[in-house]
Design a protein around this motif. Structure first.
Motif, PDB file in Angstrom:
ATOM      1  N   UNK B  32       0.845  -1.190   0.000  1.00 46.84           N
ATOM      2  CA  UNK B  32       0.000   0.000   0.000  1.00 46.84           C
ATOM      3  C   UNK B  32       0.887   1.250   0.000  1.00 46.84           C
ATOM      4  N   UNK B  33       0.487   2.243  -0.772  1.00 49.92           N
ATOM      5  CA  UNK B  33       1.327   3.434  -0.887  1.00 49.92           C
ATOM      6  C   UNK B  33       1.010   4.455   0.199  1.00 49.92           C
ATOM      7  N   UNK B  34      -0.235   4.419   0.707  1.00 50.37           N
ATOM      8  CA  UNK B  34      -0.606   5.442   1.706  1.00 50.37           C
ATOM      9  C   UNK B  34      -0.074   5.057   3.092  1.00 50.37           C
ATOM     10  N   UNK B  35       0.470   6.015   3.824  1.00 47.81           N
ATOM     11  CA  UNK B  35       0.950   5.698   5.174  1.00 47.81           C
ATOM     12  C   UNK B  35      -0.210   5.288   6.090  1.00 47.81           C
ATOM     13  N   UNK B  36      -0.019   4.249   6.812  1.00 41.75           N
ATOM     14  CA  UNK B  36      -1.100   3.705   7.627  1.00 41.75           C
ATOM     15  C   UNK B  36      -0.548   3.451   9.022  1.00 41.75           C
ATOM     16  N   UNK B  37      -1.069   4.176  10.017  1.00 38.49           N
ATOM     17  CA  UNK B  37      -0.540   4.039  11.382  1.00 38.49           C
ATOM     18  C   UNK B  37      -1.681   3.850  12.378  1.00 38.49           C
ATOM     19  N   UNK B  38      -2.271   2.675  12.405  1.00 38.47           N
ATOM     20  CA  UNK B  38      -3.399   2.435  13.310  1.00 38.47           C
ATOM     21  C   UNK B  38      -2.929   2.201  14.756  1.00 38.47           C
ATOM     22  N   UNK B  39      -3.874   2.095  15.668  1.00 44.61           N
ATOM     23  CA  UNK B  39      -3.538   1.774  17.071  1.00 44.61           C
ATOM     24  C   UNK B  39      -3.114   0.303  17.160  1.00 44.61           C
ATOM     25  N   UNK B  40      -1.990   0.097  17.822  1.00 43.87           N
ATOM     26  CA  UNK B  40      -1.450  -1.268  17.916  1.00 43.87           C
ATOM     27  C   UNK B  40      -1.217  -1.631  19.383  1.00 43.87           C
ATOM     28  N   UNK B  41      -1.641  -2.834  19.729  1.00 47.61           N
ATOM     29  CA  UNK B  41      -1.339  -3.340  21.075  1.00 47.61           C
ATOM     30  C   UNK B  41      -0.293  -4.448  20.973  1.00 47.61           C
ATOM     31  N   UNK B  42       0.825  -4.233  21.643  1.00 53.38           N
ATOM     32  CA  UNK B  42       1.844  -5.295  21.683  1.00 53.38           C
ATOM     33  C   UNK B  42       1.496  -6.260  22.809  1.00 53.38           C
ATOM     34  N   UNK B  43       1.481  -7.530  22.469  1.00 55.46           N
ATOM     35  CA  UNK B  43       1.182  -8.567  23.457  1.00 55.46           C
ATOM     36  C   UNK B  43       2.480  -9.322  23.732  1.00 55.46           C
ATOM     37  N   UNK B  44       2.987  -9.181  24.978  1.00 51.20           N
ATOM     38  CA  UNK B  44       4.294  -9.776  25.299  1.00 51.20           C
ATOM     39  C   UNK B  44       4.132 -10.788  26.436  1.00 51.20           C
ATOM     40  N   UNK B  63      10.483   2.161  18.804  1.00 50.29           N
ATOM     41  CA  UNK B  63       9.944   2.063  17.438  1.00 50.29           C
ATOM     42  C   UNK B  63       9.677   3.437  16.848  1.00 50.29           C
ATOM     43  N   UNK B  64       9.885   3.523  15.547  1.00 49.73           N
ATOM     44  CA  UNK B  64       9.555   4.756  14.834  1.00 49.73           C
ATOM     45  C   UNK B  64       8.042   4.711  14.553  1.00 49.73           C
ATOM     46  N   UNK B  65       7.260   5.039  15.564  1.00 46.02           N
ATOM     47  CA  UNK B  65       5.800   4.922  15.479  1.00 46.02           C
ATOM     48  C   UNK B  65       5.205   5.838  16.552  1.00 46.02           C
ATOM     49  N   UNK B  66       4.095   6.505  16.266  1.00 49.40           N
ATOM     50  CA  UNK B  66       3.543   7.415  17.288  1.00 49.40           C
ATOM     51  C   UNK B  66       3.275   6.692  18.622  1.00 49.40           C
ATOM     52  N   UNK B  67       3.859   7.236  19.694  1.00 44.58           N
ATOM     53  CA  UNK B  67       3.748   6.586  21.015  1.00 44.58           C
ATOM     54  C   UNK B  67       2.292   6.435  21.468  1.00 44.58           C
ATOM     55  N   UNK B  68       1.483   7.464  21.141  1.00 48.89           N
ATOM     56  CA  UNK B  68       0.087   7.435  21.605  1.00 48.89           C
ATOM     57  C   UNK B  68      -0.724   6.321  20.923  1.00 48.89           C
ATOM     58  N   UNK B  69      -0.172   5.763  19.857  1.00 49.21           N
ATOM     59  CA  UNK B  69      -0.889   4.708  19.156  1.00 49.21           C
ATOM     60  C   UNK B  69      -0.388   3.312  19.561  1.00 49.21           C
TER      61      UNK B  69
END
Lengths: 220, 413
Positions: B32-44, B63-69
């Motif tokens: 996909x060409x459009x940037x996509x940054x949904x909310x992610x939950x890491x399960x550890x 990670x290079x990813x918005x912290x709030x997400x």
């Protein structure tokens, strides 16, 4: 993508088939090469045997001592026969497509063995024993024959300068000479060893064989 | 007979290898060409991971990813070491990030991490759930890269390329080679839509789909393989993003490696039986008509080769015993080294030629695997072991796994 995948499967199948067919063709070529090698050796063996007989006759007619001259010829004939025997492909290991070719080689080899046996007997009679001939009549795929063959191989290593072991497939009826030999030596059981003129219709252990051979050699 | 079995197996092996090489050169999957940054939950999930948990969580935080997400759900799965304490410290130290620590009691019968994953899943709020083992870490851009691959509704999970974090001894170096090849093969599977594994070292799922299919199977010894197969069974797609890199610590002793592989292979057998309907079933596309049958045929080929190997060894042993019985130590007189001519003339080219070609094709695949991942071909000793000692070892893993699964021996982690 479906078309592409189908194309990939077809290409894979073709490439794989080409590789396997090449393998089969190379195998057949190698078999032919081996067959030609054995055939060439057999031809030279025939030539050597013919030369031996002519030389024997010529020297005899000239009134010279035949034994000294022919002594070395016997060695080379024995060496060539052993070489042919080791290179002759067995029907199990050979992938030769033509069974007739294999049978032809086997017949030629069997006859060469018989010819050498007769030649050796003649030599032993006239010049004193050089090699003690041992005839081994075996059955293919028979455990006793396999074991006896193993013991005879060892025996041959032990007495390599005094023995000649000639093996015959007793069920190889394609060659009529086998039946004549079987009648002559009274062969009926599966594994028979003929030493001198005596036939042993049972498995002979290494100690038994060693004892018999030592006795035979001491008489000569 | 043996000759024909080897012939058929090597025919199939070469056919599949040539197919994979063609797939490798086919055009790449669309991203996909459009940037996509949904909310992610890491399960550890973490069971006695005091040595590695901090590093794992810190790699998520970097990670290079918005912290709030990002949400991190650490499930302390009844650890008896300092895992809980480290979890608490991580929560305390990173108040700007949503980190949850769930402490659960591990039952004595528990043999997988699935209960911990399911427990964590209850607390997950993200649209996507990223499972990450607590002995693994992620590269800075790995999550962003992963979301380039979620380009259609049917894609339920995207996995990363896994690299070995600790290639320091021969066991780990061999596994480094194995992981390079695994990533390559997964990439090829992804291209033809037959990828069927979502490993613990970073697999990102759509949360609602995972919940909808019932979460992780707590009775399966390899819950990551089982859930992937279940996704496939339910018509979902799994993809790999080779540019998303995660690192995992691999077993570095013979025993730990042996146990892990036997567990994996037992899981494969369990899961394959569970989803046997997929075998040669057109409904499942290439997964049913190609990948699943290949997996099963490979399994039986390994077992068959083992049986033939044992048969050949037994024949040789009987032969040796017979020689000893007949000749005693005199049998040593018969040992002779064949001449080169004799060896060449004894070759059965019908078998050896295709086997040689297959071996060269396998080497080429290894070369491609390294090349496509910009990995250097190194550790010659490990490479040698990988092609000589390791295949019989892998067979032994399979045989042990099959034996244990047949006789339902206890399942241990």
């Amino acid at each position: 993508m479906v078309k592409t995948k189908r194309k990939m499967f077809v290409t894979s199948a073709i490439i794989t088939l080409v590789v396997f067919i090449t393998g089969v063709l190379l195998g057949v070529s190698l078999d032919n090469f081996k067959e030609n090698e054995v055939l060439t050796e057999l031809k030279y063996n025939e030539l050597d045997t013919q030369s031996y007989f002519l030389e024997e006759k010529f020297v005899n007619d000239a009134g010279q001592n035949v034994c000294d001259i022919l002594n070395k010829r016997i060695d080379s004939l024995k060496y060539r026969l052993v070489k042919i025997g080791s290179e002759l492909p067995s029907s199990e290991e050979s992938s030769m497509s033509n069974k007739k070719d294999l049978d032809y080689l086997k017949r030629k080899y069997t006859l060469s063995e018989v010819q050498f046996m007769m030649l050796l007997k003649e030599f032993n009679k006239n010049c004193g024993r050089k090699y003690l001939p041992i005839l081994f009549f075996y059955t293919k795929d028979d455990g006793v024959s396999r074991d006896q063959g193993l013991v005879l191989t060892w025996l041959n290593e032990m007495f390599k300068d005094s023995l000649v072991i000639l093996s015959f497939d007793k069920d190889f009826t394609d060659e009529p000479m086998i039946n004549t030999l079987k009648l002559h030596y009274n062969i009926n059981s599966s594994s028979t060893v003929v030493i001198g003129e005596k036939s042993y219709h049972k498995f002979l252990s290494k100690d038994e064989l060693k004892k018999i051979v030592e006795q035979e050699l001491s008489y000569s | 007979m043996i000759e024909y079995v080897i012939w058929v197996i090597s025919f199939l092996g070469l056919f599949v290898s040539v197919f994979w090489i063609q797939v490798a050169f086919a055009s790449n999957e669309k991203k996909t060409s459009k940037p996509y940054e949904p909310n992610v939950s890491f399960l550890v999930p973490a069971w006695n991971e005091e040595k590695t948990l901090r590093k794992t969580v810190e790699s998520i935080l970097n990670l290079d990813y918005p912290k709030e997400k990002i949400e991190i759900v650490i499930v302390n799965d009844g650890s008896v070491d300092n895992t809980q304490k480290i979890g608490e410290e991580l929560v305390e130290e990173n108040k700007d990030v949503n980190i949850k620590l769930i402490n659960r009691t591990r039952s004595p019968e528990q043999f997988t991490k699935a209960p911990a994953l399911n427990e964590g899943l209850k607390h997950v709020t993200g649209e996507y759930v990223a499972c990450l083992d607590s002995d693994s870490t992620v590269e800075k851009n790995s999550l962003k890269k992963i979301f380039e691959m979620f380009d259609d509704e049917k894609t339920a999970a995207v996995i990363s390329a896994i690299k070995v974090a600790n290639p320091y001894n021969i066991f780990a170096k061999i596994q480094r080679l194995e992981y390079i090849l695994a990533t390559f093969v997964r990439k090829l599977m992804s291209k033809i839509d037959t990828l069927h594994i979502t490993p613990g070292a970073l697999s990102v799922y759509k949360t609602d789909i995972v919940r909808q299919i019932g979460g992780f199977d707590e009775k399966n010894i390899t819950e990551d393989y089982e859930i992937a197969m279940r996704l496939r069974y339910n018509g979902y797609r799994i993809k790999i993003q080779p540019d998303s890199i995660s690192y995992t610590n691999v077993p570095d002793t013979f025993k730990t490696m042996w146990n892990q592989r036997v567990r994996w292979f037992r899981g494969f057998i369990m899961t394959s039986i569970k989803y046997k309907d997929m075998f040669a079933n057109k409904k499942f596309g290439m997964m049913g008509t190609f990948q699943y049958p290949i997996n099963i045929i490979s399994f039986f080929a390994i077992i068959l080769m083992f049986v033939l190997f044992v048969y050949e060894i037994s024949l040789s042993a009987i032969n040796l015993f017979t020689r000893f019985k007949l000749l005693g130590l005199d049998m040593l007189d018969l040992i002779k080294f064949p001449t080169l001519r004799h060896m060449l003339l004894s070759l059965n080219l019908k078998i050896t030629f295709p086997l040689t070609v297959s071996f060269l094709v396998a080497l080429y695949i290894y070369y491609l695997a390294h090349k496509t991942q910009s990995e250097k071909i190194k550790h010659p000793l490990a490479l040698l072991a990988y092609f000589t000692v390791y295949p019989p070892m892998r067979t032994a893993h399979w045989i042990t796994a099959t034996y244990k699964e047949m006789f339902k021996r206890s399942k241990k982690w």
